[in-house]
Design an enzyme around this catalytic site. Structure first.
Site, PDB file in Angstrom:
ATOM      1  N   THR A 198       0.806  -1.224   0.000  1.00 18.83           N
ATOM      2  CA  THR A 198       0.000   0.000   0.000  1.00 18.83           C
ATOM      3  C   THR A 198       0.840   1.276   0.000  1.00 18.83           C
ATOM      4  OG1 THR A 198      -0.201  -0.253   2.389  1.00 18.83           O
ATOM      5  CG2 THR A 198      -2.041  -1.065   1.073  1.00 18.83           C
ATOM      6  N   GLY A 199       2.163   1.153   0.046  1.00 19.10           N
ATOM      7  CA  GLY A 199       3.021   2.337  -0.028  1.00 19.10           C
ATOM      8  C   GLY A 199       2.954   2.961  -1.417  1.00 19.10           C
ATOM      9  N   ARG A 200       3.260   4.252  -1.511  1.00 20.24           N
ATOM     10  CA  ARG A 200       3.119   4.986  -2.771  1.00 20.24           C
ATOM     11  C   ARG A 200       3.898   4.336  -3.920  1.00 20.24           C
ATOM     12  NH1 ARG A 200       4.853  10.548  -4.969  1.00 20.24           N
ATOM     13  NH2 ARG A 200       6.710  10.328  -3.701  1.00 20.24           N
ATOM     14  N   THR A 260      14.023  -1.993  -0.700  1.00 17.82           N
ATOM     15  CA  THR A 260      14.361  -1.031   0.345  1.00 17.82           C
ATOM     16  C   THR A 260      15.854  -0.715   0.385  1.00 17.82           C
ATOM     17  OG1 THR A 260      12.621  -2.090   1.603  1.00 17.82           O
ATOM     18  CG2 THR A 260      14.055  -0.578   2.812  1.00 17.82           C
ATOM     19  N   GLU A 314      31.291  -1.177 -10.055  1.00 19.94           N
ATOM     20  CA  GLU A 314      31.701   0.053  -9.374  1.00 19.94           C
ATOM     21  C   GLU A 314      32.878  -0.248  -8.444  1.00 19.94           C
ATOM     22  OE1 GLU A 314      28.125   1.026  -7.240  1.00 19.94           O
ATOM     23  OE2 GLU A 314      27.227   2.034  -8.953  1.00 19.94           O
ATOM     24  N   HIS A 318      26.407   4.571  -4.432  1.00 14.06           N
ATOM     25  CA  HIS A 318      25.816   3.564  -3.560  1.00 14.06           C
ATOM     26  C   HIS A 318      26.617   3.370  -2.284  1.00 14.06           C
ATOM     27  CE1 HIS A 318      24.412   2.284  -7.690  1.00 14.06           C
ATOM     28  NE2 HIS A 318      23.310   2.617  -7.060  1.00 14.06           N
TER      29      HIS A 318
END
Ligand code: SF4
Lengths: 80, 407, 305
Positions: free
Chosen positions: C17-19, C101, C219, C260
Site C-alpha cells: 500500500t506504499g506509494r 528497500t 563500481e 551507492h
C-alpha cells in the site's frame, strides 16, 4: 514568491464556489495546488509548477470546470 | 561513521573489555589533572580521525605531570591530516610484555562477520597478513546464532597460543565479536591488545567504525558518547557548499536532489542517480572537462528540489554552465527535472538556453519534458545519444565558450 | 528461457500500500504477459485491494488464499521493518525475495541472507530494482512503467547483471538499440552486502540455453568483481563477459563514498583500476564507454560460436 512558469489551473463555476468540491480537490491533488477557502476553491500559486498532470482534479469535478494549462506548450491543456 | 579513540575505548570498556587507566582532555589544565591522578608515566595522544598520528608527532610520552602538560600544549595545537584534534587522550603507560591484534570486520563475499586475531600486534594488520600470513588467524561467525566463546578460543589457539593468556584473550575477542554485531560496527579493532608484565590483558588502543545506516537505532549509544546527529564524521568535513546541498535535499521528502561533493571546475553537474552519476562524472573527465561538483538526483524529486539543486550549482563561483544528465529514468520524471533546472536559471536572471550546456535525460515523461526544453531553446538529447556523448558535448560547449571569451 | 523467474512465477508485494509499491504493482501487472501477483501484505489492511490484488495482514494469509506455495516476494517496507518482513516471507516458504528497500544496516542484511541460505531461498538486493525477463515478466520497479520498460528491454541472448538499477536499463537500452536483446536483466543492488553477487548468478545464466553472453555494470568498493574473476578462471565459464566500470575517479579519493553505500575505496583491492586488472586477467573485457558494449558483445558471441 515566484510566478508559475509552466502550469496554470483555472477553476470555473460552479466548481469554484462549491465548498464541498473545494475540500475534495484539496484532498485529491498530490502536490497541494488546491485549498478549501471560505469562498470555495483557492489556488496555491507557489505550488502550480509542481503539478504532475495526473488529472485527478479534473476527474473529481463536473466536466469542463477545471482546466490544467501547459504554459510551455501554447494551446495545450488538460480538461474533461 | 568513525569514532575517536577516546570514544572507541568507552565502547570497548562498556562491553567489558579491560582498558588502561585513561582520560580525555581538551585543555592543558585537564591534562595535568589527569596525569596527577594517574600518578605515573603517561602517553598523550592526539584525538583526530585520520591515521598517522605517531608520525605527525601527535603521540608523546611523559614521566611527570609537568612534562605531560608541556606535550599537551604542543599536541593540542597540532593539525594532523588537515584536522585539528578534538582533544587529547591521557593514557597511563603500561609495561607491556606482548602485543596482540584483535579485530572484527564484514566479509562481503561470505556475507558474514569475520574475526581476525594476530600475535603480532601494534603494527598494520594488512602488512602482517601479507608478509607473515601464518601470524594471522581468522574465522567467520553467524549473525543468527548466538556467539559462543569456543569460537574465539579456536581462532586464538590456532596460532599456537596456550596457557593462562589463552584464557584471558578468549573473553576479550568474544566480547569484541558480540559488540561488533550489537552496535552495528563495520570495523571493531583493538590494536595493540597488550599483555602486561603482571599477566593481565588490556586494550591499549581501539578503533571503531559504525554503519551510518544504523545511527537511528544506535541513538542510545551515540547519546551516551555525546555524538550529535549533526556530526557526519566523513573522511573530510563537508564544505558550506555541500552543507547547502544537504539543505536542498532536506526541504521535502520527495526523492533525492543532493549528495553534493564540491570540486573546483567550471562545469556544474546536475546528474543522477547513483550509477549514472558515477558514469557521468567519469565521462566528463574523460573528455577533458572540469566538474565543479558531484551530485545525485533520483527517486522523483519535486520541481522545487531540482530547482534548488540547480540554483546551488549555478551559483557556485567559477561555474560557467551546467550539464543536466541522467541515465534513462523510470521513476524520476523528465518534465519535472526540466521544469526545475529552467526555473533555476530564470530565477537567477540567467538564460536557460545559454547556461544549460546540455540536457540528456531520456525516459518517463520525456515527450512532455522535451516540449519544455524546446520552448526555452535548451539543447537536449534522447536515449540515442549516449551518456559519454552527452558529456562530450557539454565539455565542448564550455571549452568553446572559454576560447570565445579569450578572444 | 530466462533465469530466476518466468511467466508462471507467482509473487507477492510486501508493503503493497506504499506509494512506490502501488506504482510498482501496476507496472508489473501491465508488463509483458502480466505478472502473477497473488497478493499484497500490509499489516492492518486486510481486505483492501491494490489494482485488483488482494491485501493481507500476513504472508501466511496470502499463501492460504493462493492455496499453494508462493514463489517470490518483492519487499518494499521501510528499513527498520525489512528484516522482519523478509524473515516472514522465508518462513512461509517463499524462495525468491527481491528487496527494494535501501539504507538497511548490513547486520540485518547478513541475517536475512543467512536465513535464506538455511531455507534454500535466494535474495536479490537490497537497494535494487529487481528482475526483468523482456516481453515476459518483471518483478520490481526495473525499467519503470510497462510502456517505458518495453522501449528499453527486448528479448535476446545477453544476460545483464548490474549494481545500479538505473544503469541496468541504460545498458539494456543500448543493447536493444543495437539489436541485441536480453535473456534476463538483474539489478543486484549497490550495497556492501547483497543477497546475490555476479559470481552467484553466473551459474544460472550458464544453465540457460538462451544466454550467450553477459554484460555487467560494476563500481569501486568491495571484492565482488574479484570473486567473479576467480569464478570465471576456476570454472571455465562458456559465457563471454563484457564489463563496464563506473566511478574510476574514486581511485583518487579513498575513504569518500559516492553513489551507492557499497562504493567506498577502502583497500588497494577495491579500486576501479585494480578491479579492471582482475577482470582482464580472467578474460573479461572492460568497455571504456557504454556505447562500445554492443560491438564488444557481438565480437565475442561470434568467436565462441
Ligand atoms: S493535474 Fe494532478 S497535480 Fe495537477 S493540479 Fe490536478 S490534481 Fe494537482
Amino acid at each position: 514568491m515566484s510566478e508559475a512558469l509552466f502550469i496554470d489551473v483555472r477553476v470555473d463555476e460552479p466548481t469554484s464556489g462549491d465548498p464541498g468540491l473545494a475540500a475534495k480537490l484539496e484532498e485529491v491533488c498530490p502536490v497541494d495546488i488546491f485549498r478549501a477557502g471560505p469562498e470555495g476553491v483557492e489556488i496555491v500559486r507557489e505550488n502550480l509548477d509542481e503539478c504532475v498532470l495526473c488529472e485527478l482534479c479534473i476527474n473529481a469535478v463536473p466536466a469542463g470546470t477545471i482546466r490544467v494549462i501547459k504554459l510551455y506548450a501554447p494551446g495545450e491543456e488538460l480538461r474533461a | 561513521m568513525r569514532f575517536f579513540e577516546y570514544e572507541s575505548r568507552a565502547i570497548v570498556a562498556k562491553a567489558g573489555i579491560p582498558v588502561t587507566r585513561h582520560g580525555f582532555a581538551t585543555t592543558v589544565a585537564e591534562v595535568s589533572e589527569l596525569a596527577e591522578q594517574i600518578a605515573g608515566p603517561v602517553v598523550i595522544k592526539s584525538q583526530v580521525l585520520s591515521g598517522g598520528r605517531m608520525k605527525a608527532g601527535g603521540v608523546q610520552f611523559a614521566d611527570t605531570p609537568a612534562e605531560a602538560a608541556g606535550h599537551a600544549e604542543q599536541v593540542l595545537k597540532l593539525e594532523i591530516g588537515g584536522q585539528m584534534p578534538r582533544g587529547v587522550l591521557v593514557d597511563s603507560r603500561a609495561a607491556v610484555r606482548h602485543e596482540y591484534y584483535a579485530g572484527v570486520v564484514w566479509d562481503g563475499i561470505r556475507k558474514l562477520p569475520v574475526m581476525l586475531f594476530s600475535d603480532m600486534g601494534g603494527i598494520d594488520i594488512e602488512e602482517v597478513a601479507e608478509q607473515q600470513p601464518e601470524h594471522v588467524a581468522r574465522a567467520h561467525f553467524s549473525t543468527l546464532r548466538p556467539f559462543s566463546e569456543w569460537q574465539a578460543k579456536q581462532v586464538i589457539a590456532s596460532l599456537g597460543i596456550s596457557g593462562t593468556v589463552l584464557g584471558r584473550l578468549t573473553p576479550i575477542l568474544t566480547r569484541l565479536a558480540r559488540l561488533f554485531l550489537a552496535y552495528d560496527m563495520t570495523l571493531a579493532e583493538i590494536n595493540p591488545l597488550g599483555e602486561l608484565e603482571d599477566g593481565s590483558v588490556v586494550a591499549l588502543d581501539a578503533h571503531m567504525d559504525m554503519e551510518n545506516e544504523a545511527r537511528p537505532r544506535q541513538r542510545e549509544l551515540l547519546q551516551e558518547l555525546g555524538v550529535g546527529d549533526e556530526e557526519t564524521r566523513q573522511a573530510r568535513e563537508p564544505t558550506p557548499f555541500e552543507l547547502a546541498g544537504e539543505e536542498v535535499d532536506a526541504q521535502d521528502h520527495r526523492g533525492v536532489a543532493g549528495n553534493v561533493t564540491e570540486f573546483d571546475g567550471n562545469l556544474g553537474l546536475v546528474i543522477g542517480a547513483g550509477g549514472g552519476s558515477l558514469t557521468l562524472f567519469d565521462a566528463v573527465r574523460a573528455h577533458g572537462g572540469n566538474p565543479a561538483n558531484y551530485c545525485e538526483i533520483g527517486g522523483n524529486p519535486s520541481v522545487r528540489k531540482a530547482c534548488g539543486l540547480a540554483k546551488l550549482v549555478l551559483g557556485k563561483p567559477g561555474v560557467d554552465k551546467i550539464a543536466v544528465m541522467m541515465s534513462i529514468v523510470s521513476n524520476t520524471r523528465v518534465d519535472i527535472v526540466a521544469r526545475g533546472v529552467i526555473k533555476a536559471c530564470l530565477e537567477l536572471g540567467l538564460d536557460p538556453a545559454e547556461k544549460i550546456a546540455i540536457f540528456r535525460i531520456p525516459g518517463a515523461w520525456e515527450e512532455e519534458g522535451f516540449k519544455i526544453l524546446e520552448r526555452y531553446g535548451v539543447e537536449y538529447a534522447d536515449r540515442s545519444v549516449s551518456l559519454h556523448e552527452a558529456a562530450r558535448r557539454a565539455v565542448e560547449k564550455i571549452q568553446g565558450g572559454e576560447l570565445a571569451g579569450a578572444r | 528461457m530466462s533465469i530466476l523467474i518466468d511467466e508462471r512465477t507467482t509473487f507477492i508485494v510486501q508493503g503493497i500500500t506504499g506509494r512506490e509499491a502501488v506504482n510498482l504493482t501496476r507496472e508489473c501487472l501491465d508488463y509483458g504477459k502480466g505478472a502473477k501477483i497473488v497478493g499484497g501484505v500490509t499489516p492492518g489492511r486486510l481486505g483492501r485491494d491494490v489494482h485488483g490484488v488482494p491485501v493481507f495482514d500476513t504472508v501466511a494469509q496470502a499463501v492460504a488464499h493462493h492455496g499453494a506455495a508462493i514463489d517470490g516476494s518483492v519487499v518494499t517496507v521501510p528499513p527498520a521493518f525489512t528484516k522482519d518482513a523478509v524473515f516472514e516471507a522465508l518462513e512461509n516458504g517463499v524462495k525468491l525475495v527481491v528487496i527494494v528497500t535501501e539504507r538497511i544496516p548490513r547486520g540485518d542484511v547478513a541475517q536475512m541472507v543467512e536465513l535464506a541460505g538455511d531455507r534454500g531461498a535466494r535474495i536479490i538486493g537490497p537497494n535494487c530494482l529487481g528482475i526483468i525477463v523482456p516481453d515476459v515478466i518483471k518483478m520490481g520497479g526495473i525499467g519503470g512503467p510497462a510502456k517505458d520498460a518495453a522501449k528499453s528491454y527486448s528479448s535476446g541472448p545477453v544476460g545483464v547483471i548490474s549494481r545500479s538499477g538505473g544503469m541496468t536499463t541504460e545498458m539494456s537500452s543500448t543493447l536493444t538499440a543495437a539489436g541485441l536483446g536480453q535473456s534476463t536483466a538483474v539489478s543486484i543492488g549497490g550495497d556492501a552486502i547483497i543477497g546475490s553477487s555476479y559470481a552467484e548468478l553466473l551459474p544460472l545464466f550458464e544453465a540457460d540455453s538462451q544466454t550467450e553472453a553477459i554484460v555487467i555494470y560494476t563500481e569501486p568498493g568491495g571484492r565482488m568483481e574479484a570473486e567473479l574473476a576467480r569464478y570465471v578462471l576456476d570454472s571455465g565459464s562458456r559465457l563471454p563477459i563484457v564489463a563496464f566500470m563506473a566511478g574510476r575517479f574514486m581511485d583518487e579519493m579513498p575513504g569518500m563514498s559516492f553513489g551507492h553505500a557499497g562504493t567506498i575505496v577502502e583497500g588497494k583491492e577495491d579500486t576501479a583500476s585494480e578491479k579492471i586488472a582482475r577482470l582482464a586477467e580472467a578474460g573479461i573485457v572492460v568497455a571504456e564507454e557504454i556505447s562500445q558494449i554492443p560491438e564488444l558483445v557481438r565480437g565475442r558471441i561470434a568467436t565462441t560460436v
